[in-house]
Design an enzyme around this catalytic site. Sequence first.
Site, mmCIF file in Angstrom:
data_model
loop_
_atom_site.group_PDB
_atom_site.id
_atom_site.type_symbol
_atom_site.label_atom_id
_atom_site.label_comp_id
_atom_site.label_asym_id
_atom_site.label_seq_id
_atom_site.Cartn_x
_atom_site.Cartn_y
_atom_site.Cartn_z
ATOM 1 N N LYS A 114 0.888 -1.124 -0.115
ATOM 2 C CA LYS A 114 -0.031 0.072 -0.011
ATOM 3 C C LYS A 114 0.985 1.052 -0.012
ATOM 4 O O LYS A 114 1.904 1.125 0.727
ATOM 5 C CB LYS A 114 -0.794 -0.028 1.333
ATOM 6 C CG LYS A 114 -1.773 0.810 1.348
ATOM 7 C CD LYS A 114 -2.628 0.592 2.512
ATOM 8 C CE LYS A 114 -3.869 1.799 2.702
ATOM 9 N NZ LYS A 114 -4.848 1.095 4.017
ATOM 10 N N SER B 68 -9.442 1.196 3.066
ATOM 11 C CA SER B 68 -8.615 2.200 2.430
ATOM 12 C C SER B 68 -7.660 1.377 1.673
ATOM 13 O O SER B 68 -6.877 1.927 0.943
ATOM 14 C CB SER B 68 -8.119 3.262 3.123
ATOM 15 O OG SER B 68 -7.157 2.683 4.181
ATOM 16 N N SER C 243 -9.852 -1.189 7.033
ATOM 17 C CA SER C 243 -9.175 -1.148 5.788
ATOM 18 C C SER C 243 -8.342 -2.082 5.460
ATOM 19 O O SER C 243 -7.977 -2.140 4.121
ATOM 20 C CB SER C 243 -8.141 0.218 5.800
ATOM 21 O OG SER C 243 -8.882 1.239 6.168
#
Lengths: 68, 475
Positions: free
Chosen positions: B84, B162, B186
């Site tokens: 990420k 996310s 997330s």
Amino acid sequence: MKQDLTRREVAAALLAAAPALAVDNSLQAPAAQGDPLAAARKQLRRSLEKMEEFDLPMPVEPAFIFKP
Amino acid sequence: MPQFTDDIFFATISELNAKLKAREFSAKELTRAYCDRLEKLGPAYNALALSLRKPALKKAGEVDGDLKRKRFRGPLQGIPFGVKDLLSVAGYPTTWGARPYAGQVFDDDATVIKKLAKTGAILIGKLAMVELAGGGGYSYPSASLTGPGLNPWDKSRWSGGSSSGPASAVAAGLVGFAIGSETSGSILTPSAFCGVTGLRPTYGYVSRYGAMALSWTMDKLGPMCRSAEDCGLVLEAISGGDSNDPGSAGKRFYYAPRFARKFQDLTIGYAPVDFDEWPPETSRPVLQQALAVIRGMGFRVKEVELPDFPYGPVTGTIIDAEGSAVFEPLIRSGKVDELADQEQIAGLKAGLEIPAKDYLRAMRIRRLILDEFKKLFWEVNFLVTPTRFSVAPGAHERLGEGSRQQPKPKSRGLRDMIPAGNLAGLPALSLPCGFDGGLPLGISLVGRPFYENTLLAVGREFQKQTDWHRRRPPV
């Protein structure tokens, strides 16, 4: 030195600038409804009110510990 | 030049590693193939933030040298992975998914990246995310520098957030595994929406050094993979104490499924209402069947309900207060207005106005939540609940709208498990468990702190008895 542009020159300049002037909305989220800051404050107040309704005994300490 | 079929791109870590050791292909060939695929297909899902092809191929060459000399470093050696884009990679942009940070470059690798490099795993790309990991709140999937994360199962649907890029990339076979993060949902949410196996470790198990902070007391980094086994292998590599992380638990995880306790000696807790009433009708049979598979493993069973606390307000207050404090320079400079989502901007600004007494009140209620979970885990060994009750929403829909059409059940069950589990720092494993209308659903196992080996053992057995984790989206 100031130089007057012809109407053709003005039109050409505007067309060339159009892509730069255009706002790329494809990556933008849609505009928020109403006043987002007021809404955010209202949401926070609601959260705080919910927490205030919760009966919290005095001796309860926060969920972090300081150790020198 | 070997032919790389989908069987390779969707293989597990162990399968890929075995093929590398057997010299079916080289690490360089595998890395090149994954890089090609990630660069070609990643943008189709708005999953790719940055390709790291050049350093990846260099690293792959070193790995090939080791493999040739039979210097084996473990199961992650030679496996291409993504992270990420909140994890710093020295010398390369780390955007945090947000326009104000688009050009940001750090000069040190995150600890997780250093640890994975030591195993011989090969970092091939930075993966997209919701801007600032959704701190401040966001109302549309497009709250990201790279646009809305799109779901490989149906590109009109959101991948979840996310950790949107990691979930899409793993689901579509663009990386061997990914590292995501969770503050409140997330890792679990995009894992469920995209049909991948996601592990949110115990708070403090994995160093946060080099990762963007959103909430110092709630942020966790964890693996997103194609199987529970893979999650165990990755967690072993990335866990461990780190003096650079004040929240580090100072413990290392050793993946040891063979030492898991007999299932007959364990008790699971679940709430019938989570499977029979909270989900929409079309999702219920899928979730009920998944629960039946788990119950069929021989556990003792106890019906439970989460204790009554204001989980949402407590979580929101803590994340808003800590997140706005983290991003105070961004907010005060006015650059916060460059973010994509208007409600996110407003939430961050409003978060600076939370009085200390209210933040402390939230943290005191959190203490009581921790105490109640300790009591609950005296009665049960772990909890089972749907990760999310319904499938991924539309990629251009306002989030949260149209979510509940049927009457609200009387019992809360374990409905608030995501905020509650994150407040208590608990580990959770989300397993793909079926489909509703062609879109994935996930089931979560939630344990007491440091209970990952048991959760992974149950997950592994679930994935022996089912094949949901093997299904492939129409890429």
